[in-house]
Design a protein around this motif. Structure first.
Motif, mmCIF file in Angstrom:
data_model
loop_
_atom_site.group_PDB
_atom_site.id
_atom_site.type_symbol
_atom_site.label_atom_id
_atom_site.label_comp_id
_atom_site.label_asym_id
_atom_site.label_seq_id
_atom_site.Cartn_x
_atom_site.Cartn_y
_atom_site.Cartn_z
ATOM 1 N N TRP A 22 94.865 2.650 32.741
ATOM 2 C CA TRP A 22 93.365 2.546 32.450
ATOM 3 C C TRP A 22 92.751 1.149 32.277
ATOM 4 N N MET A 23 93.887 -0.444 30.879
ATOM 5 C CA MET A 23 93.173 -0.980 30.762
ATOM 6 C C MET A 23 92.460 -1.626 32.082
ATOM 7 N N PRO A 24 93.940 -2.278 32.903
ATOM 8 C CA PRO A 24 93.605 -2.703 34.554
ATOM 9 C C PRO A 24 92.171 -2.813 35.247
ATOM 10 N N ASN A 25 91.910 -1.564 35.094
ATOM 11 C CA ASN A 25 90.381 -1.229 35.759
ATOM 12 C C ASN A 25 89.418 -1.179 35.001
ATOM 13 N N TYR A 26 88.949 -1.609 32.945
ATOM 14 C CA TYR A 26 88.279 -1.523 32.991
ATOM 15 C C TYR A 26 86.917 -1.955 33.213
ATOM 16 N N SER A 27 86.005 -2.136 33.210
ATOM 17 C CA SER A 27 84.917 -2.426 32.878
ATOM 18 C C SER A 27 83.778 -2.654 32.184
ATOM 19 N N LEU A 28 82.591 -3.771 32.222
ATOM 20 C CA LEU A 28 81.519 -3.723 30.951
ATOM 21 C C LEU A 28 80.487 -2.407 30.978
ATOM 22 N N GLN A 29 80.660 -1.713 31.931
ATOM 23 C CA GLN A 29 79.555 0.209 32.428
ATOM 24 C C GLN A 29 80.364 0.508 30.564
ATOM 25 N N TRP A 30 82.513 0.746 30.996
ATOM 26 C CA TRP A 30 83.103 2.085 30.325
ATOM 27 C C TRP A 30 82.709 1.017 28.691
ATOM 28 N N LEU A 31 83.286 0.038 28.446
ATOM 29 C CA LEU A 31 82.970 -0.932 27.507
ATOM 30 C C LEU A 31 81.511 -0.321 26.384
ATOM 31 N N LYS A 32 80.535 -0.913 27.200
ATOM 32 C CA LYS A 32 78.817 0.063 26.748
ATOM 33 C C LYS A 32 79.268 1.353 26.190
ATOM 34 N N MET A 33 79.585 2.241 27.071
ATOM 35 C CA MET A 33 79.347 3.709 26.751
ATOM 36 C C MET A 33 81.060 4.499 25.443
ATOM 37 N N ASP A 34 81.639 3.189 25.041
ATOM 38 C CA ASP A 34 82.979 3.415 24.379
ATOM 39 C C ASP A 34 82.059 3.326 23.264
ATOM 40 N N CYS A 35 81.197 1.687 23.401
ATOM 41 C CA CYS A 35 80.918 1.555 22.517
ATOM 42 C C CYS A 35 79.848 2.809 21.395
ATOM 43 N N ILE A 36 78.747 3.285 22.626
ATOM 44 C CA ILE A 36 78.041 4.185 22.012
ATOM 45 C C ILE A 36 78.968 4.933 21.185
ATOM 46 N N ALA A 37 79.699 5.399 22.027
ATOM 47 C CA ALA A 37 80.262 6.904 21.854
ATOM 48 C C ALA A 37 80.961 6.337 20.058
ATOM 49 N N GLY A 38 81.822 5.340 19.844
ATOM 50 C CA GLY A 38 82.138 4.898 19.240
ATOM 51 C C GLY A 38 81.560 4.659 17.943
ATOM 52 N N LEU A 39 80.407 4.337 17.542
ATOM 53 C CA LEU A 39 79.520 4.660 16.801
ATOM 54 C C LEU A 39 78.809 6.061 16.449
ATOM 55 N N SER A 40 78.555 6.603 16.967
ATOM 56 C CA SER A 40 78.326 8.058 17.458
ATOM 57 C C SER A 40 79.209 9.054 16.290
ATOM 58 N N VAL A 41 80.470 8.558 17.018
ATOM 59 C CA VAL A 41 81.428 9.623 16.353
ATOM 60 C C VAL A 41 81.997 8.918 14.262
ATOM 61 N N THR A 42 81.650 7.396 14.495
ATOM 62 C CA THR A 42 81.642 6.876 13.467
ATOM 63 C C THR A 42 80.425 7.202 12.004
ATOM 64 N N LEU A 43 79.215 7.449 12.875
ATOM 65 C CA LEU A 43 78.059 8.011 11.791
ATOM 66 C C LEU A 43 78.341 9.471 10.983
ATOM 67 N N MET A 44 79.392 10.630 12.251
ATOM 68 C CA MET A 44 79.454 11.702 12.050
ATOM 69 C C MET A 44 81.409 11.335 10.962
ATOM 70 N N VAL A 45 81.681 10.784 11.175
ATOM 71 C CA VAL A 45 83.062 10.748 10.506
ATOM 72 C C VAL A 45 83.156 10.293 9.042
ATOM 73 N N ILE A 46 82.018 9.234 8.757
ATOM 74 C CA ILE A 46 82.162 8.933 7.284
ATOM 75 C C ILE A 46 82.126 9.978 6.135
ATOM 76 N N PRO A 47 80.709 10.389 6.675
ATOM 77 C CA PRO A 47 80.233 11.357 5.745
ATOM 78 C C PRO A 47 81.282 12.557 6.071
ATOM 79 N N GLN A 48 82.347 13.029 6.774
ATOM 80 C CA GLN A 48 83.094 14.473 7.235
ATOM 81 C C GLN A 48 83.728 13.490 6.709
ATOM 82 N N ALA A 49 84.702 12.476 6.312
ATOM 83 C CA ALA A 49 85.512 12.383 6.024
ATOM 84 C C ALA A 49 86.328 11.953 3.716
ATOM 85 N N LEU A 50 84.301 11.706 3.636
ATOM 86 C CA LEU A 50 83.969 11.780 2.642
ATOM 87 C C LEU A 50 84.269 13.516 1.916
#
Length: 589
Positions: A22-50
């Motif tokens: 999938w890396m050769p076809n990676y796009s800026l739109q994918w980067l935007k959506m992956d950053c949003i998802a990664g931030l959303s998961v982070t806000l969930m994983v930090i309190p859950q991890a503790l």
């Protein structure tokens, strides 16, 4: 030949490193959506991890140590765009059961679990997971929800020094209910109420679309962010309240306390442990963990692959189960070098990842980097998080694991499957390893009983026709012998019989011996036992065994016609195909 070799090599490399697909076809739109998802998961994983570190009986920082390695490994090896690897409630409960609140045991268990999972991957032992049936899984997860949830009641009420065993915990909580700290109880209940309201709001939030007005899209995005990051928001609210009280010199809450600052050291897992009481060698530590070396890697694989398959089915793509085994095994091995305890795929965080519109596993890269930044710079702020708030996060996270619908479903579909469900649930409330082992054993016994006592269809035609409903293996030969002897040889007078082997695709040596004895019994009674529908492999085995008096026919009609002149056979009527009084019965051996 050379181009084909290169093609095969590239295909193999992509299978082992899915990032190359999938890396050769990676796009800026994918980067935007992956950053949003990664931030959303982070806000969930930090309190859950503790919180999950508390469930595992470990210092809070070990939850964060366990939350980032899977993000980086899965980036290269994962075949699902949605899955996130990290600490989960069930794995934390298993860790608590086998590591005695000792971080060294938890880290070594992660290393050994990863090694076992990798060995299962390369030896092709993933089929072992097939012997853990759905009722066993549901019984275990429901018991885990009860155990984990009630285990947090002490933190919700501000009680101290409760034992870890469930039944002792219940006694302790009710005995000390008068010592409840009002501040913790009020805060915990408020946090639970907020989390439930935000979860209901998320469930009823309509999907957004591009045709909505700008203001509506902004409002929808804000609501979606608030409901998705509800754990982080509620924990932050509780920490701010605790800090405000601390400034005034009065603290009504039990706090998480000081968390070791900075990134974890890169070092080998502890293969021995020296305490004030004794020095435990590697062998001693392995013996102490005992059944955990089987339960933890198996349940880790089971949970992770179940999550991956579930979201792959929902979002119309395929996963490679073997590659998932490699990902989870390598995550646990490498994670042990940064003091991680065993991890697996998280259903809740994977759901948030998918709902956030993640496009590739690169979303995990964002989550991993943000967790590392939190470890490096934010751990001092975690001091003020009340334990009651973390308890509320855990209770609301595990509550959906308690599945009541499965009981109604099994009652309608197959009531006998309620037995392994109930056995697993009850034993897991006592000890997790005994529950999984007992439930799996009951499931295997039910399976073996079906193999040893297969259903048989009996037809009253010109001759007795007996058709096993499934294959013939050595445990079933006695049931087959009893059915034929009862229905044919003990009749007055003895009758000829036809054994319809249409559903039998293989036989073993014990079955061959049993059939030889049956042929001898029929011959001594002066009647015939014939075979119909023998498949090629079965026919070759019977002929090579040189059984005396074997008669086999391609069709039932030919067998009946041939046996029509034998003693014990009713007159054959080729136009009717059967006799008056023809009936079919299902014989349960």
């Amino acid at each position: 030949m050379a181009p084909r070799t290169r093609c095969c090599s590239l295909t193999t490399l992509r299978r082992w490193l899915p990032i190359l697909a999938w890396m050769p076809n990676y796009s800026l739109q994918w980067l935007k959506m992956d950053c949003i998802a990664g931030l959303s998961v982070t806000l969930m994983v930090i309190p859950q991890a503790l919180a999950y570190a508390e469930v595992a009986g470990l210092p809070p920082q070990f939850g964060l140590y366990s939350a980032f390695m899977g993000c980086f490994v899965y980036l290269f090896l994962g075949t699902s765009r949605d899955v996130t690897l990290g600490p989960t409630a069930i794995m934390s409960l298993l860790v608590a059961s086998y590591t005695f609140r000792e971080p060294a045991y938890a880290v070594l268990l992660a290393f050994l679990s990863g090694c076992i999972q990798l060995a299962m991957r390369f030896l092709g032992l993933g089929f072992l997971l097939d012997f853990i049936s759905c009722p066993v899984i549901k019984g275990f997860t429901s018991a885990a929800a009860v155990t984990i949830g009630f285990g947090q009641v002490k933190n919700l009420l501000g009680l101290q020094h409760a034992p870890r065993q469930l039944f002792l915990q219940v006694y302790h909580v009710f005995r000390d209910i008068g010592n409840t700290r009002v501040g913790d109880a009020v805060l915990g209940l408020v946090c639970m109420l907020l989390l439930l309201l935000l979860k209901l709001l998320q469930d009823h939030l309509p999907p957004g679309h591009h045709e909505m007005p700008l203001a509506a899209r902004l409002s929808h995005g804000l609501l979606w962010t608030v409901t998705t990051a509800r754990n982080a928001l509620v924990v932050s609210f509780a920490a701010l309240a605790a800090y405000s009280f601390d400034v005034t010199g009065y603290q009504p809450f039990v706090l998480t306390g000081k968390i070791v600052e900075g990134l974890p050291s890169l070092r080998t897992p502890p293969f021995s442990l020296t305490t004030a009481n004794r020095t435990a060698s590697f062998t001693d530590m392995v013996q102490d963990m005992g059944a955990g070396l089987a339960a933890v890697p198996l349940m880790g694989l089971l949970e992770s692959i179940a999550v991956a398959k579930s979201f792959a089915s929902q979002n119309n793509y395929r996963i490679d189960a073997n590659q998932e085994l490699l990902s989870i095994g390598l995550t646990n091995v490498l994670g042990s070098f940064v003091s991680s305890f065993p991890v697996t795929g998280s259903f809740g965080r994977t759901a948030v990842n998918a709902q956030s519109g993640v496009c590739t596993p690169a979303g995990g890269l964002v989550t991993g980097v943000l967790v590392l930044l939190a470890l490096a710079y934010l751990t001092s702020l975690f001091y003020y998080i009340p334990k009651a708030a973390l308890a509320a996060v855990i209770i609301t996270a595990v509550a959906p694991l308690f599945d009541t619908k499965i009981v109604r479903a099994l009652w309608r579909v197959k009531r006998l499957d309620l037995l392994p469900l109930c056995v697993t649930f009850l034993f897991c409330l006592w000890e997790v390893q005994y529950g999984i082992l007992a439930g799996t054993l009951v499931s295997v016994l039910l399976l073996l009983h079906a193999v040893a006592r297969p259903q048989m269809q009996v037809s009253e035609r010109p001759v007795l026709v007996l058709q096993p409903a499934s294959g013939l293996h050595f445990p079933a030969i006695e049931a087959l012998r009893e059915a034929l002897v009862t229905q044919a040889l003990q009749a007055s007078p003895p009758r000829c019989a036809i054994l319809d082997c249409s559903h039998v695709c293989s036989v073993d040596y014990t079955v061959v011996l049993g059939l030889g004895e049956l042929l001898g019994d029929f011959r001594r009674q002066g009647v015939t036992l014939a075979f119909v529908g023998l498949q090629g492999p079965v026919l070759r085995v019977l002929l090579s065994a040189d059984l005396k008096g074997v008669q086999h026919f391609p069709t039932l009609e030919e067998a009946e016609k041939h046996l029509s002149q034998e003693p014990g056979t009713q007159p054959y009527n080729p136009s009717a195909g059967s006799v008056p009084g023809h009936r079919v019965a299902l014989l349960k051996a």
